[in-house]
Design a protein around this motif. Structure first.
Motif, PDB file in Angstrom:
ATOM      1  N   ARG A  79      -6.641  10.831   2.537  1.00 41.49           N
ATOM      2  CA  ARG A  79      -7.911   9.718   2.736  1.00 41.49           C
ATOM      3  C   ARG A  79      -9.041  10.255   3.628  1.00 41.49           C
ATOM      4  NH1 ARG A  79      -4.317   6.534   5.130  1.00 41.49           N
ATOM      5  NH2 ARG A  79      -4.833   6.881   7.422  1.00 41.49           N
ATOM      6  N   GLU A  80      -8.634  11.201   4.373  1.00 49.02           N
ATOM      7  CA  GLU A  80      -9.950  12.096   4.851  1.00 49.02           C
ATOM      8  C   GLU A  80     -10.721  12.791   3.701  1.00 49.02           C
ATOM      9  OE1 GLU A  80      -7.438  13.520   8.923  1.00 49.02           O
ATOM     10  OE2 GLU A  80      -8.275  15.160   7.346  1.00 49.02           O
ATOM     11  N   SER A  81      -9.925  13.366   2.983  1.00 45.38           N
ATOM     12  CA  SER A  81     -10.883  13.946   1.967  1.00 45.38           C
ATOM     13  C   SER A  81     -11.470  13.048   1.140  1.00 45.38           C
ATOM     14  CB  SER A  81      -9.798  14.905   0.887  1.00 45.38           C
ATOM     15  OG  SER A  81      -9.000  15.904   1.617  1.00 45.38           O
ATOM     16  N   ARG A  82     -10.943  12.007   0.819  1.00 45.50           N
ATOM     17  CA  ARG A  82     -11.709  10.891  -0.113  1.00 45.50           C
ATOM     18  C   ARG A  82     -12.798  10.545   0.586  1.00 45.50           C
ATOM     19  NH1 ARG A  82     -13.841   9.917  -4.597  1.00 45.50           N
ATOM     20  NH2 ARG A  82     -13.881   7.749  -5.342  1.00 45.50           N
ATOM     21  N   LEU A  83     -12.879  10.369   1.884  1.00 42.52           N
ATOM     22  CA  LEU A  83     -13.753   9.989   2.591  1.00 42.52           C
ATOM     23  C   LEU A  83     -14.955  11.049   2.774  1.00 42.52           C
ATOM     24  CD1 LEU A  83     -15.458   7.569   4.354  1.00 42.52           C
ATOM     25  CD2 LEU A  83     -14.277   8.561   6.372  1.00 42.52           C
TER      26      LEU A  83
ATOM     27  N   HIS B 154     -16.029   1.476   1.560  1.00 39.72           N
ATOM     28  CA  HIS B 154     -15.171   1.730   0.490  1.00 39.72           C
ATOM     29  C   HIS B 154     -13.657   1.593   1.154  1.00 39.72           C
ATOM     30  CE1 HIS B 154     -17.746   3.605  -2.283  1.00 39.72           C
ATOM     31  NE2 HIS B 154     -18.656   3.890  -1.211  1.00 39.72           N
ATOM     32  N   ALA B 155     -13.688   0.600   1.998  1.00 36.09           N
ATOM     33  CA  ALA B 155     -12.415   0.415   2.731  1.00 36.09           C
ATOM     34  C   ALA B 155     -10.987  -0.132   1.856  1.00 36.09           C
ATOM     35  CB  ALA B 155     -12.484  -0.712   3.744  1.00 36.09           C
ATOM     36  N   ASP B 156     -11.423  -0.877   0.637  1.00 36.12           N
ATOM     37  CA  ASP B 156     -10.470  -1.198  -0.131  1.00 36.12           C
ATOM     38  C   ASP B 156      -9.621  -0.126  -0.812  1.00 36.12           C
ATOM     39  OD1 ASP B 156     -10.863  -3.752   0.414  1.00 36.12           O
ATOM     40  OD2 ASP B 156     -12.144  -4.233  -1.667  1.00 36.12           O
ATOM     41  N   GLU B 157     -10.582   0.857  -1.336  1.00 34.11           N
ATOM     42  CA  GLU B 157      -9.967   2.176  -1.862  1.00 34.11           C
ATOM     43  C   GLU B 157      -9.294   2.897  -0.836  1.00 34.11           C
ATOM     44  OE1 GLU B 157     -12.703   4.710  -3.896  1.00 34.11           O
ATOM     45  OE2 GLU B 157     -11.012   6.420  -4.018  1.00 34.11           O
TER      46      GLU B 157
END
Ligand code: CO
Length: 216
Positions: free
Chosen positions: A150-154, A137-140
Motif C-alpha cells: 500500500r505504501e509503494s502504491r501511494l 485514491h482511497a478506493d484503490e
C-alpha cells in the motif's frame, strides 16, 4: 525522512572529499572547471525527494551541468510553494529545459509518515498534501491488504498526482501554449535495486487536462 542507515562521515571528511573531487576532475580534464564556469545548459529539471539515497546525478549516471535539481520531502509540487515555482520558472523560461521529471522512491519516509495517524509537528502541514493523494485514491489503496504494498502504491500515485500538479501550473501551461517543447514525466526509483520505473504518465501538451484547469 529516512534515517536508518547511519554513516560515519565527518564534517572534515567532506572538505577532504572535495579536494579529492577537484584532483580527480582535473586529472581527467584539465579544463573541467573552466568549461563548467562558462554556464549551464541542462536539458532536464529534476523534482525529487530530499532523501540522501536518491541523488539525481549519481542514479542517472550524469554529471554536474546536466540536470537542474529541486528536492523536497516526498518530491511534492505544491502550487503555493514559491521555492518550487521559482525553480520551475527559471528552468522552463530561462534554461528552456526539454523535460521536467518528478522522481519519487519506494520506502519514502514522507509518504509512510503521511499514511499514519501520528503527529510529527510542523511537517504535518506538508505531509497533508500526500494525505490528499491518499483521499483521491482511497478506493484503490484501501483494497491493498499488505501495508508495504500500500505504501509503494501511494509512492507511485503521489508521483502521478504531482506530475498532474506540474501540468496545471501557469508556467507549464504557458510554455505549451507558446509551442515550447516540454515533456513532463513521472518516475519511481527503487533504493533496493537502483532501478528507475517510468510511470508512463509523460505529457507534452494540455490535451488531457480536465477543462477547469485549462487556460483558453
Ligand atoms: Co522520500
Amino acid at each position: 525522512m529516512c534515517a536508518q542507515s547511519a554513516t560515519h562521515i565527518t564534517y572534515e571528511d567532506l572538505l577532504k572529499g572535495n579536494k579529492e573531487f577537484v584532483a580527480n576532475a582535473l586529472a581527467t580534464d584539465p579544463e573541467y572547471f573552466d568549461t563548467l564556469a562558462k554556464g549551464q545548459n541542462p536539458p532536464v529539471l529534476w523534482i525529487g525527494c530530499a532523501d540522501s539515497r536518491v541523488p539525481a546525478n549519481q542514479i542517472t549516471n550524469t554529471k554536474p551541468g546536466e540536470i537542474f535539481v529541486h528536492r523536497n520531502i516526498a518530491n511534492m509540487v505544491i502550487h503555493t510553494d514559491m521555492n518550487m515555482l521559482s525553480v520551475l520558472d527559471y528552468a522552463v523560461n530561462v534554461l528552456k529545459v526539454k523535460h521536467v521529471i518528478v522522481t519519487g522512491h519506494y520506502g519514502c519516509g514522507g509518504v509512510i509518515a503521511a499514511m499514519s495517524n501520528n503527529e510529527f509537528g510542523l511537517i504535518d502541514n506538508w505531509l497533508r498534501h500526500i494525505k490528499d493523494v491518499y483521499r483521491l485514491h482511497a478506493d484503490e489503496l484501501d483494497r491493498i491488504d499488505d501495508a508495504k504494498d500500500r505504501e509503494s502504491r501511494l509512492v507511485e500515485l503521489n508521483v502521478v498526482e504531482n506530475v498532474y500538479n506540474l501540468c496545471k501550473t501557469s508556467i507549464v501551461q504557458n510554455a505549451w501554449a507558446k509551442g515550447q517543447e516540454l515533456g513532463v514525466h513521472g518516475w519511481v526509483y527503487s533504493i533496493e535495486t537502483g532501478i528507475i520505473r517510468d510511470m508512463k504518465v509523460s505529457t507534452h501538451n494540455s490535451e488531457n487536462m480536465e477543462d477547469v484547469f485549462r487556460f483558453k
